[in-house]
Design a protein around this motif. Structure first.
Motif, PDB file in Angstrom:
ATOM      1  N   UNK A  68       0.819  -1.221   0.000  1.00  0.00           N
ATOM      2  CA  UNK A  68       0.000   0.000   0.000  1.00  0.00           C
ATOM      3  C   UNK A  68       0.855   1.274   0.000  1.00  0.00           C
ATOM      4  N   UNK A  69       1.926   1.260  -0.783  1.00  0.00           N
ATOM      5  CA  UNK A  69       2.777   2.435  -0.907  1.00  0.00           C
ATOM      6  C   UNK A  69       3.826   2.594   0.172  1.00  0.00           C
ATOM      7  N   UNK A  70       3.851   1.705   1.142  1.00  0.00           N
ATOM      8  CA  UNK A  70       4.851   1.760   2.216  1.00  0.00           C
ATOM      9  C   UNK A  70       5.835   0.603   2.066  1.00  0.00           C
ATOM     10  N   UNK A  71       7.019   0.790   2.634  1.00  0.00           N
ATOM     11  CA  UNK A  71       8.048  -0.248   2.604  1.00  0.00           C
ATOM     12  C   UNK A  71       8.353  -0.687   4.026  1.00  0.00           C
ATOM     13  N   UNK A  72       8.335  -1.992   4.228  1.00  0.00           N
ATOM     14  CA  UNK A  72       8.591  -2.594   5.538  1.00  0.00           C
ATOM     15  C   UNK A  72       9.835  -3.456   5.445  1.00  0.00           C
ATOM     16  N   UNK A  73      10.609  -3.471   6.512  1.00  0.00           N
ATOM     17  CA  UNK A  73      11.829  -4.269   6.534  1.00  0.00           C
ATOM     18  C   UNK A  73      11.884  -5.124   7.791  1.00  0.00           C
ATOM     19  N   UNK A  74      12.380  -6.335   7.602  1.00  0.00           N
ATOM     20  CA  UNK A  74      12.611  -7.229   8.735  1.00  0.00           C
ATOM     21  C   UNK A  74      14.059  -7.705   8.622  1.00  0.00           C
ATOM     22  N   UNK A  75      14.798  -7.566   9.704  1.00  0.00           N
ATOM     23  CA  UNK A  75      16.206  -7.953   9.729  1.00  0.00           C
ATOM     24  C   UNK A  75      16.358  -9.073  10.747  1.00  0.00           C
ATOM     25  N   UNK A  76      16.989 -10.158  10.300  1.00  0.00           N
ATOM     26  CA  UNK A  76      17.167 -11.305  11.193  1.00  0.00           C
ATOM     27  C   UNK A  76      18.537 -11.921  10.980  1.00  0.00           C
ATOM     28  N   UNK A  77      18.951 -12.719  11.970  1.00  0.00           N
ATOM     29  CA  UNK A  77      20.268 -13.343  11.908  1.00  0.00           C
ATOM     30  C   UNK A  77      20.147 -14.860  11.887  1.00  0.00           C
ATOM     31  N   UNK A  83      19.242 -21.457  16.328  1.00  0.00           N
ATOM     32  CA  UNK A  83      18.116 -20.528  16.457  1.00  0.00           C
ATOM     33  C   UNK A  83      18.204 -19.423  15.408  1.00  0.00           C
ATOM     34  N   UNK A  84      17.066 -18.823  15.124  1.00  0.00           N
ATOM     35  CA  UNK A  84      16.979 -17.649  14.249  1.00  0.00           C
ATOM     36  C   UNK A  84      16.612 -16.478  15.154  1.00  0.00           C
ATOM     37  N   UNK A  85      17.324 -15.370  15.007  1.00  0.00           N
ATOM     38  CA  UNK A  85      17.051 -14.184  15.824  1.00  0.00           C
ATOM     39  C   UNK A  85      16.529 -13.052  14.950  1.00  0.00           C
ATOM     40  N   UNK A  86      15.334 -12.559  15.271  1.00  0.00           N
ATOM     41  CA  UNK A  86      14.787 -11.396  14.588  1.00  0.00           C
ATOM     42  C   UNK A  86      15.297 -10.177  15.344  1.00  0.00           C
ATOM     43  N   UNK A  87      16.088  -9.374  14.658  1.00  0.00           N
ATOM     44  CA  UNK A  87      16.776  -8.259  15.303  1.00  0.00           C
ATOM     45  C   UNK A  87      15.990  -6.953  15.262  1.00  0.00           C
ATOM     46  N   UNK A  88      15.306  -6.712  14.136  1.00  0.00           N
ATOM     47  CA  UNK A  88      14.626  -5.427  13.994  1.00  0.00           C
ATOM     48  C   UNK A  88      13.588  -5.542  12.886  1.00  0.00           C
ATOM     49  N   UNK A  89      12.451  -4.922  13.112  1.00  0.00           N
ATOM     50  CA  UNK A  89      11.378  -4.867  12.130  1.00  0.00           C
ATOM     51  C   UNK A  89      10.909  -3.424  12.115  1.00  0.00           C
ATOM     52  N   UNK A  90      10.881  -2.807  10.931  1.00  0.00           N
ATOM     53  CA  UNK A  90      10.499  -1.402  10.894  1.00  0.00           C
ATOM     54  C   UNK A  90       9.907  -1.007   9.549  1.00  0.00           C
ATOM     55  N   UNK A  91       9.172   0.085   9.590  1.00  0.00           N
ATOM     56  CA  UNK A  91       8.621   0.682   8.381  1.00  0.00           C
ATOM     57  C   UNK A  91       9.597   1.755   7.947  1.00  0.00           C
ATOM     58  N   UNK A  92      10.031   1.660   6.712  1.00  0.00           N
ATOM     59  CA  UNK A  92      10.997   2.642   6.212  1.00  0.00           C
ATOM     60  C   UNK A  92      10.295   3.979   6.020  1.00  0.00           C
ATOM     61  N   UNK A  93      10.851   5.005   6.629  1.00  0.00           N
ATOM     62  CA  UNK A  93      10.217   6.318   6.590  1.00  0.00           C
ATOM     63  C   UNK A  93      10.743   7.197   5.459  1.00  0.00           C
ATOM     64  N   UNK A  94      12.022   7.072   5.143  1.00  0.00           N
ATOM     65  CA  UNK A  94      12.623   7.921   4.117  1.00  0.00           C
ATOM     66  C   UNK A  94      12.069   7.574   2.751  1.00  0.00           C
ATOM     67  N   UNK A  95      11.718   8.582   2.003  1.00  0.00           N
ATOM     68  CA  UNK A  95      11.193   8.360   0.656  1.00  0.00           C
ATOM     69  C   UNK A  95      12.288   8.443  -0.404  1.00  0.00           C
ATOM     70  N   UNK A  96      13.486   8.789   0.017  1.00  0.00           N
ATOM     71  CA  UNK A  96      14.567   8.873  -0.973  1.00  0.00           C
ATOM     72  C   UNK A  96      15.670   7.879  -0.613  1.00  0.00           C
ATOM     73  N   UNK A  97      16.133   7.194  -1.630  1.00  0.00           N
ATOM     74  CA  UNK A  97      17.223   6.238  -1.436  1.00  0.00           C
ATOM     75  C   UNK A  97      16.765   4.959  -0.772  1.00  0.00           C
TER      76      UNK A  97
END
Length: 133
Positions: A68-77, A83-97
């Motif tokens: 829906x026009x937004x970009x979401x990121x999930x970072x895991x190790x 085990x799998x570790x989920x380190x960070x999950x966030x919605x990208x706010x910057x519209x450039x780059x």
């Protein structure tokens, strides 16, 4: 699939607010991230998972999901054998780059250190539980 061929998935450990952050995302994003994590749990790599730049090797991966026009990121190790570790999950706010902002990288680094300490403690506790009395 025969029972002996069934995957024995690694557990997922959530660092910081990563689980509650993911739960606030749209259902479609949640599903996509969960599916990518399943690949990691069974020792595979989801086709859209890419190594996160700045983290030597392929032990820290990122999944990017657009919705829906937004970009979401999930970072895991996947650096940890059991085990799998989920380190960070966030919605990208910057519209450039597409570069991950420095403060996000710093947070991922800090959480990777927490994950390492947690993993070592979890292994110790797991080994203690299996030790004879």
């Amino acid at each position: 699939m025969a029972e002996e061929d069934a995957p024995n998935p690694k557990p997922v450990h959530w660092v910081g607010s990563s689980h509650s952050d993911l739960c606030r995302f749209p259902k479609e994003v949640n599903r996509a991230v969960g599916y990518a994590l399943w690949f990691a749990q069974v020792g595979d790599k989801h086709p859209s998972a890419k190594p996160l730049r700045g983290f030597k090797g392929a032990g820290v991966l990122e999944v990017i999901e657009d919705h829906a026009g937004d970009t979401y990121r999930a970072v895991y190790s996947v650096r940890f054998a059991r085990a799998v570790y989920v380190l960070h999950v966030f919605k990208k706010k910057s519209k450039r780059g597409i570069k991950t902002p420095r403060h996000e990288i710093d947070l991922i680094n800090a959480r990777l250190k927490l994950a390492k300490a947690d993993y070592e403690q979890w292994l110790k506790e797991s080994d203690d539980e299996g030790a004879p009395d």
